[in-house]
Scaffold this active site. Structure first.
Site, PDB file in Angstrom:
ATOM      1  N   CYS A 125      -5.110  -0.315  -0.808  1.00 18.23           N
ATOM      2  CA  CYS A 125      -3.871  -0.777  -1.447  1.00 18.23           C
ATOM      3  C   CYS A 125      -4.143  -1.730  -2.604  1.00 18.23           C
ATOM      4  CB  CYS A 125      -3.011  -1.467  -0.389  1.00 18.23           C
ATOM      5  SG  CYS A 125      -1.538  -2.239  -1.070  1.00 18.23           S
TER       6      CYS A 125
ATOM      7  N   CYS B  56      -5.326  -4.230   3.168  1.00 21.37           N
ATOM      8  CA  CYS B  56      -5.680  -2.846   3.516  1.00 21.37           C
ATOM      9  C   CYS B  56      -6.593  -2.284   2.425  1.00 21.37           C
ATOM     10  CB  CYS B  56      -4.422  -1.998   3.646  1.00 21.37           C
ATOM     11  SG  CYS B  56      -3.305  -2.671   4.864  1.00 21.37           S
TER      12      CYS B  56
ATOM     13  N   GLU C  76       6.594  -7.273  -8.909  1.00 26.49           N
ATOM     14  CA  GLU C  76       7.177  -6.044  -9.423  1.00 26.49           C
ATOM     15  C   GLU C  76       8.264  -5.483  -8.517  1.00 26.49           C
ATOM     16  OE1 GLU C  76       3.353  -4.159  -9.701  1.00 26.49           O
ATOM     17  OE2 GLU C  76       3.885  -2.813  -8.069  1.00 26.49           O
TER      18      GLU C  76
ATOM     19  N   SER D 164       3.413   1.357   8.809  1.00 22.11           N
ATOM     20  CA  SER D 164       2.266   1.910   8.090  1.00 22.11           C
ATOM     21  C   SER D 164       1.155   2.158   9.105  1.00 22.11           C
ATOM     22  CB  SER D 164       1.767   0.907   7.047  1.00 22.11           C
ATOM     23  OG  SER D 164       2.723   0.766   6.044  1.00 22.11           O
TER      24      SER D 164
ATOM     25  N   CYS E  74      12.911  -0.796  -4.653  1.00 21.27           N
ATOM     26  CA  CYS E  74      11.794  -1.227  -3.814  1.00 21.27           C
ATOM     27  C   CYS E  74      11.463  -2.667  -4.183  1.00 21.27           C
ATOM     28  CB  CYS E  74      10.602  -0.304  -4.092  1.00 21.27           C
ATOM     29  SG  CYS E  74       9.121  -0.782  -3.202  1.00 21.27           S
TER      30      CYS E  74
ATOM     31  N   CYS F 222      -1.025 -10.115  -1.014  1.00 20.97           N
ATOM     32  CA  CYS F 222      -0.857  -9.788   0.408  1.00 20.97           C
ATOM     33  C   CYS F 222      -2.150 -10.093   1.148  1.00 20.97           C
ATOM     34  CB  CYS F 222      -0.497  -8.307   0.566  1.00 20.97           C
ATOM     35  SG  CYS F 222      -0.237  -7.828   2.287  1.00 20.97           S
TER      36      CYS F 222
ATOM     37  N   CYS G 193       2.899   0.760  -5.246  1.00 20.73           N
ATOM     38  CA  CYS G 193       2.698  -0.595  -4.753  1.00 20.73           C
ATOM     39  C   CYS G 193       1.594  -1.418  -5.448  1.00 20.73           C
ATOM     40  CB  CYS G 193       2.348  -0.364  -3.282  1.00 20.73           C
ATOM     41  SG  CYS G 193       2.177  -1.724  -2.222  1.00 20.73           S
TER      42      CYS G 193
HETATM   43  N1  SAH Z   1       3.049  -4.337   3.560  1.00 17.11           N
HETATM   44  C1  SAH Z   1       3.988  -3.399   4.021  1.00 17.11           C
HETATM   45  C2  SAH Z   1       4.975  -2.973   2.963  1.00 17.11           C
HETATM   46  C3  SAH Z   1       4.431  -2.767   1.578  1.00 17.11           C
HETATM   47  S1  SAH Z   1       3.345  -1.405   1.359  1.00 17.11           S
HETATM   48  C4  SAH Z   1       3.287  -2.188   4.608  1.00 17.11           C
HETATM   49  O1  SAH Z   1       2.083  -2.094   4.480  1.00 17.11           O
HETATM   50  O2  SAH Z   1       3.957  -1.392   5.245  1.00 17.11           O
HETATM   51  C5  SAH Z   1       4.444  -0.028   1.398  1.00 17.11           C
HETATM   52  C6  SAH Z   1       3.788   1.299   1.707  1.00 17.11           C
HETATM   53  O3  SAH Z   1       2.970   1.727   0.606  1.00 17.11           O
HETATM   54  C7  SAH Z   1       2.872   1.239   2.910  1.00 17.11           C
HETATM   55  O4  SAH Z   1       3.058   2.330   3.776  1.00 17.11           O
HETATM   56  C8  SAH Z   1       1.514   1.276   2.260  1.00 17.11           C
HETATM   57  O5  SAH Z   1       0.542   1.658   3.163  1.00 17.11           O
HETATM   58  C9  SAH Z   1       1.731   2.213   1.098  1.00 17.11           C
HETATM   59  N2  SAH Z   1       0.693   2.183   0.067  1.00 17.11           N
HETATM   60  C10 SAH Z   1      -0.110   1.163  -0.272  1.00 17.11           C
HETATM   61  N3  SAH Z   1      -0.975   1.527  -1.248  1.00 17.11           N
HETATM   62  C11 SAH Z   1      -0.698   2.823  -1.539  1.00 17.11           C
HETATM   63  C12 SAH Z   1      -1.244   3.783  -2.458  1.00 17.11           C
HETATM   64  N4  SAH Z   1      -2.208   3.448  -3.284  1.00 17.11           N
HETATM   65  N5  SAH Z   1      -0.724   5.037  -2.461  1.00 17.11           N
HETATM   66  C13 SAH Z   1       0.305   5.369  -1.639  1.00 17.11           C
HETATM   67  N6  SAH Z   1       0.858   4.508  -0.764  1.00 17.11           N
HETATM   68  C14 SAH Z   1       0.374   3.246  -0.699  1.00 17.11           C
HETATM   69 FE1  SF4 Z   2      -0.375  -5.499   2.275  1.00 18.70          FE
HETATM   70 FE2  SF4 Z   2       1.071  -3.311   2.860  1.00 18.70          FE
HETATM   71 FE3  SF4 Z   2      -0.773  -3.252   0.908  1.00 18.70          FE
HETATM   72 FE4  SF4 Z   2      -1.562  -3.416   3.449  1.00 18.70          FE
HETATM   73  S1  SF4 Z   2      -0.449  -1.701   2.500  1.00 18.70           S
HETATM   74  S2  SF4 Z   2      -2.370  -4.638   1.726  1.00 18.70           S
HETATM   75  S3  SF4 Z   2       0.031  -4.690   4.319  1.00 18.70           S
HETATM   76  S4  SF4 Z   2       1.086  -4.476   0.939  1.00 18.70           S
END
Ligand code: SAH
Ligand code: SF4
Length: 354
Positions: free
Chosen positions: A119, A116, A92, A219, A105, A112, A341
């Site tokens: 996420c 986390c 996406e 992050s 974006c 991934c 995301c």
């Molecule tokens: N993997 C990288 C980049 C992609 S995630 C990273 O983790 O930085 C991009 C951002 O979206 C990160 O700061 C992540 O923590 C945040 N993110 C992930 N899931 C989310 C959610 N459900 N609500 C808000 N932000 C989220």
């Molecule tokens: Fe991957 Fe970023 Fe999501 Fe963590 S927040 S699972 S590093 S995409």
């Protein structure tokens, strides 16, 4: 074997490829202009490039490999594209309209591996890295969409914050950045590009050394190891102090500022004490960064987490400010279309599993 997208080549790589294949060096500039300025989508439209060169290119590359699968438009102008890759995987891309321009974006991996706990992207283990061409193509597809609208809009900003950990796909990330920054083409300025990482410290050193002048976002999401390990398991391998060391290196070697991303999860990391701890942690580098406080976008599969109350968000913000830490609350875009995301992708995949 599927042919690769020519968008994956940097200008120098294209020039070298043409020379290796007996072509004049000067053709690279022309082809580049057709790709990124006139934005044609087939080689035969490049009318001032010689036929032999065009045949060679068409025999070895394609321009587009992504197929638009779903497109959702939000009331605020945000558009979410779901693309099907040649191997059938879905990725996406989100386009957002702001006062200052249009940002995109991009996704860097299919799934991934960092996993986390909050996420949607981490729900699906990484299947593969995207090629540099597949990442550039996301920007190009959005730009082609804007071209079709006919209002002369250009993609002005890029955030590498879609599905995947960009520093786990390092070389393709660098080629992608080089392509979109190339001044003969899209010419997107480095100060308008932000790469977000979950904090792969060894790659932060390497990235710093490349001297690619783009912004870096980290992050962080928690102010101490105990809590960060609970919500981001990567912290077990790379604890906060190791990450902080790599950030100090980045700040010493560049003149850029950092963004610290901090999602607020209700009663998990959003108390006043957490804000105080965070200010303490960042104290020695606080003049070179700002904290982006991010409202959590609830994910069905992670029902243990809820969005913080507005009162906690404001109190968190105030506490940081009082301690002298620059802070912004991230404005949300397209929440009505699952623009966070990995969310649309995970919903579409569930639908196709039914
Ligand atoms: N993997 C990288 C980049 C992609 S995630 C990273 O983790 O930085 C991009 C951002 O979206 C990160 O700061 C992540 O923590 C945040 N993110 C992930 N899931 C989310 C959610 N459900 N609500 C808000 N932000 C989220
Ligand atoms: Fe991957 Fe970023 Fe999501 Fe963590 S927040 S699972 S590093 S995409």
């Amino acid at each position: 074997m599927n042919k690769k997208s020519i968008y994956g080549l940097t200008f120098n790589q294209l020039m070298e490829w043409l020379i290796e294949h007996g072509q004049k060096k000067s053709r690279a500039s022309r082809v580049w202009e057709w790709l990124y300025r006139k934005r044609v989508t087939d080689f035969s439209s490049m009318i001032d490039v010689n036929q032999e060169c065009l045949k060679l290119l068409a025999d070895n590359f394609v321009i587009q490999t992504l197929n638009q699968h779903v497109k959702q438009e939000s009331e605020d102008g945000t558009i979410k594209f779901l693309f099907k890759l040649q191997d059938g995987n879905l990725i996406e891309t989100v386009m957002m309209r702001h006062k200052y321009g249009i940002s995109v974006c991009v996704t860097t991996q299919v799934g991934c591996n960092i996993g986390c706990s909050f996420c949607a992207s981490g729900l699906l283990a990484k299947t593969r890295d995207l090629s540099s061409g597949e990442i550039v193509e996301q920007i190009m597809n959005v730009q082609l969409h804007l071209d079709k609208m006919g209002q002369g809009d250009m993609v002005s900003h890029v955030v590498v914050m879609g599905i995947g950990e960009p520093f786990d796909n390092f070389d393709n990330l660098l080629d992608f950045l080089t392509v979109i920054m190339e001044h003969k083409g899209l010419a997107i300025a480095g100060r308008r590009i932000t790469v977000s990482t979950s904090g792969l410290a060894h790659k932060i050193y390497e990235f710093t050394d490349t001297q690619i002048p783009v912004n870096l976002a980290i992050s962080l999401h928690a102010p101490n190891d105990e809590l960060r390990t609970r919500i981001m398991k990567i912290n077990r391998v790379i604890p906060i102090e190791k990450l902080m060391e790599s950030l100090r290196y980045y700040l010493a070697k560049t003149n850029r500022r950092l963004t610290i991303e901090y999602i607020l999860l209700k009663d998990v990391n959003d108390h006043k004490e957490h804000a105080e701890q965070l200010a303490e942690l960042l104290n020695d580098i606080k003049d070179r960064l700002y904290v982006n406080v991010i409202p959590y976008n609830p994910v069905d599969e992670h029902s243990q987490y809820q969005r913080s109350e507005m009162e906690s968000v404001l109190s968190f913000y105030d506490t940081l400010k009082k301690k002298g830490v620059n802070c912004k609350i991230r404005q949300e875009h397209g929440t009505d279309i699952d623009a966070a995301c990995g969310q649309l992708r995970s919903k579409q995949m569930k639908k196709s599993e039914v």
